[in-house]
Design an enzyme around this catalytic site. Structure first.
Site, PDB file in Angstrom:
ATOM      1  N   GLU B  89      -4.530 -12.103   3.542  1.00 16.04           N
ATOM      2  CA  GLU B  89      -4.684 -10.796   4.190  1.00 16.04           C
ATOM      3  C   GLU B  89      -6.127 -10.312   4.277  1.00 16.04           C
ATOM      4  O   GLU B  89      -6.559  -9.783   5.292  1.00 16.04           O
ATOM      5  CB  GLU B  89      -3.846  -9.735   3.463  1.00 16.04           C
ATOM      6  N   HIS B 158       7.640  -5.059  -3.596  1.00 13.50           N
ATOM      7  CA  HIS B 158       7.919  -5.107  -2.158  1.00 13.50           C
ATOM      8  C   HIS B 158       8.613  -3.852  -1.641  1.00 13.50           C
ATOM      9  O   HIS B 158       9.245  -3.869  -0.598  1.00 13.50           O
ATOM     10  CB  HIS B 158       8.763  -6.335  -1.816  1.00 13.50           C
TER      11      HIS B 158
END
Lengths: 421, 363
Positions: B89, B158
């Site tokens: 990322e 998450h």
């Protein structure tokens, strides 16, 4: 163990420096771990005496490369003089920054580039204006090379409205989009993925079959082991982007020497399968020829390259660092006396018969005068007024230069003074 | 400062005038569309409209998106403009930002916003601040998007809302669509915007269908960033929320309506800039306000709205202290019952609103 390792590295560097001073007399000699700087050898000049050929033997070490830069470079008098003038202006500008900082006219951070001038100057000489450049916070001299002036740099450092970013950025934030200069980035290492984006855009906009414009991201040996740089290297290679990873190895990540912050010292080999080139970063001619080669390779669609510039910073990391607690004065003095990039250019000018000592002194005098005048001009610039400067450019309307869009509400420390647009 | 009586009268006058204005024009819905298709069609149309727009992220191309939001785009636009990235990322976000400096218009898909933490330095320091610190020299027209907030049974790493994180940063615009209309209009607006825009989508909404009007389906349909939408008009209490929780608020409003409490539901749509006027005007009408979010309470969006209440003249119109409904102040647990208990439920909204509206003014 650590102390021993450090000492031996230091010795090796010193030995390299010592041999380089001899190389300046005898000609080039190749070295192992660090490139011997200033291995000047003037070869010949043309009949009109306006072009000279210089020997660069020993200025480069290659990795994973079948070709290499040339071992000679031709320079015209005008080119060499312009490099000298730019480098001397850089030197004077940085020394002025040092003085002004100590006189408290400059606040916050201030990272100086003196000692490393040949790197920015050589890259600039090899590049076209359309090639993109991004660097770290040690950016005054790159700003100067890419469309800035002593007045715009010092004006910014003084926090004045005519500074390059109108007093909004300070020492670490210089930009010049018209000259393809994208900073001036303050977060160590973060400029490398962003620099890869510049290469990505060049690739995206390229005309098939034609050389691409390249992008270079400069960073120090202290940043070189960051994970985001490896992430970038992977994508650059995966997608064959015209990207140059340029490590300006000045041997210290802030105050931590290379042997204490890095498990290896061959930064040009860090790209794994990505080719690498180590360049004598104190020799502007070597940087120029090396970067010509790199630009051609990378722009030709051969993928990225790692470049390691062997250089040295005279000042400490920043103004709060005297630069002497983690290295000794002898090391700095020896570098100054044997590898100084400006002394090197002066010698090339003299050896090639392009200028004599008197003429060089005259040029230096004129540059000092000009820098002083520009500093006065920068000082005379007013401070930015709160209105509109505090509030402008949080957003842009159309993305163009100075196309401000105000947010609907900017809260001020005192809520009563908040702005509504 | 004001007497309670004065506040009450003023509120009622204000209420009647806004009620007159609020005959919301409603076009007839003709089509059903999922939020996923709404985002997909918006990206598709904007890519068709402008060759500088490209999308990159993990699994966006050949796999067609981890949540199939980019379905068909790779087939249509090819590998130059629909780019599968490594799972890195920080690197690919920084790269996209650099491309935006040079006037390309990247859309960065985060498989979920949780993973954007690896790249938050790039979003905040390289994207959000760039135009300001370059004094208007280098803009960064980029979109960061992906599912935000709680998913089902994905537990602590998450399931997290990042609205408060990103909306605290000057230089960013942050939007959070609720339904298909929002998703189309806000996605298109974000791609056309010349600033960095964060789109907080919701995984559990991708498959939900909503009716959309012909207007919404037009290729030039955009929703202005910074404007909230009153989803349901009401007079007794204002419920301010965003994303999936708009649905929860509407559900609760229905329940409360049966017992005679009239809720006004504000769908923020934009978290930054936040539509202060719509919130303040609604409170001037209802005198009571509740916020709902799935994120943590401390320094949350509800906290910011509470601050707006305290700092604006809305304070003078409040008949009760504001209440916040938030995610529980714990990392998200896995087991169903624990997860449910950690997230706002209809019963939480009903209980809170009832508590709030029971507080009557002493005349």
């Amino acid at each position: 163990m650590f102390a021993t390792k450090a000492a031996s590295l230091l010795l090796r560097r010193s030995a390299a420096s010592a041999s380089s001073s001899m190389a300046a007399v005898r000609g080039a000699g190749s070295v192992g771990s660090g490139i011997a700087a200033n291995n000047l050898r003037f070869l010949s000049s043309s009949s009109t005496n306006s072009t000279a050929t210089f020997d660069l033997t020993g200025s480069f070490e290659t990795y994973n490369l079948e070709t290499s830069p040339n071992n000679t470079i031709d320079m015209t008098k005008e080119e060499l003089l312009s490099h000298f003038e730019l480098m001397y202006t850089m030197r004077r500008m940085e020394i002025t920054c040092d003085n002004e900082y100590k006189a408290r006219a400059i606040r916050g951070f201030c990272h100086l580039y003196d000692g490393q001038e040949a790197v920015a100057t050589g890259i600039n000489a090899a590049f076209e204006p359309e090639d993109s450049w991004i660097t770290s916070y040690r950016c005054h001299c790159t700003a100067l090379a890419r469309g800035g002036s002593v007045a715009s740099v010092l004006g910014e450092l003084f926090g004045n409205v005519d500074g390059q970013t109108k007093g909004k950025g300070g020492s670490m934030h210089f930009y010049n989009k018209a000259h393809n200069f994208y900073g001036g980035q303050g977060i160590v290492g973060a400029q490398v993925p962003v620099g890869l984006g510049l290469a990505f855009a060049n690739h995206y906009n390229a005309t098939p079959g034609k050389p691409m414009q390249v992008a270079i991201a400069c960073y120090g040996d202290g940043a070189a082991n960051q994970g985001q740089i490896w992430e970038s290297a992977n994508m650059a290679s995966l997608w064959n982007l015209p990207m140059i990873f340029c490590i300006e190895n000045n041997h210290y990540g802030m105050g931590t020497s290379m042997d204490r912050h890095s498990s290896h010292s061959d930064y040009y080999k860090m790209g794994n399968h990505i080719p690498g080139l180590r360049i004598d970063g104190m020799n502007v001619l070597a940087v120029k020829e090396g970067m010509r080669f790199v630009k051609e390779f990378v722009g030709g669609g051969n993928g990225p390259m790692y470049v390691e510039m062997m250089t040295y910073r005279y000042h400490g990391h920043s103004m709060s660092d005297p630069g002497t607690t983690y290295r000794n004065r002898e090391e700095i003095a020896l570098t100054r006396s044997t590898r100084d990039p400006l002394e090197f250019v002066k010698r090339t000018l003299i050896d090639a018969g392009f200028a004599d000592a008197e003429q060089i002194k005259e040029i230096e005098k004129n540059i000092r005068k000009d820098v002083a005048a520009q500093v006065m001009k920068a000082k005379a610039s007013p401070k930015p007024s709160i209105e509109p400067h505090l509030f402008e450019y949080v957003f842009t309307s159309n993305g163009g230069k100075e196309q401000n869009e105000f947010p609907p509400h900017i809260r001020m420390p005192d809520f009563q003074k908040s702005k509504y647009y | 400062m004001f007497s309670a009586g004065y506040r009450s009268i003023a509120r009622r006058c204000h209420a009647s005038s806004t009620l007159l204005q609020s005959q919301a024009k409603r076009t007839m819905a003709t089509t059903e569309m999922t939020v996923r298709d709404a985002i997909n069609s918006a990206i598709d149309e904007e890519m068709e409209r402008d060759e500088k727009v490209f999308i990159l992220g993990e699994e966006v191309a050949q796999y067609q998106g981890a949540y199939k939001v980019t379905k068909g785009l790779f087939q249509k636009y090819g590998s130059k403009r629909v780019i599968d990235t490594p799972i890195t990322e920080m690197g690919f976000t920084g790269m996209a930002i650099g491309a935006a400096y040079k006037d390309l218009r990247p859309i960065v898909e985060f498989m979920t916003w949780n993973f954007s933490m690896q790249a938050i330095d790039q979003i905040v320091n390289s994207a959000a601040k760039q135009y300001y610190m370059s004094a208007g020299d280098i803009a960064c027209p980029i979109v960061f998007r992906g599912p935000n907030g709680n998913a089902a049974g994905t537990s602590a790493q998450h399931s997290q809302c990042f609205a408060a994180w990103y909306s605290s940063v000057p230089g960013l615009k942050v939007v959070a669509p609720y339904n298909s209309e929002d998703a189309r209009g806000l996605t298109k607006a974000a791609i056309r915007d010349n600033n960095p825009v964060v789109i907080l989508e919701h995984e559990l909404m991708y498959g939900v269908s909503f009716p959309v009007s012909d207007e919404v389906l037009k290729s030039d349909f955009v929703i202005p960033i910074g404007k909230a939408k009153i989803e349901r008009e009401g007079t007794d209490v204002t419920i301010v929320t965003f994303s999936k929780m708009v649905g929860l608020a509407l559900e609760a409003a229905e329940v409360l309506s049966a017992s005679g409490t009239s809720c006004e539901v504000i769908n923020l749509r934009s978290i930054r800039p936040i539509d202060r006027d719509t919130i303040i005007n609604s409170v001037k009408k209802t005198g009571r306000i509740v916020s709902i979010e799935t994120g943590w309470p401390q320094c949350g969006i509800g906290s910011e709205i509470a601050a707006i209440m305290m700092e604006s003249d809305a304070f003078n119109w409040l008949d009760a202290p504001m209440e916040r409904i938030t995610g529980a102040d714990v990392p998200m647990p896995y087991a169903t019952d624990l997860e449910n208990a950690a997230l706002p439920q209809v019963e939480d909204v009903v209980a809170t609103v009832n508590r709030l509206t029971k507080r009557q003014l002493v005349a």
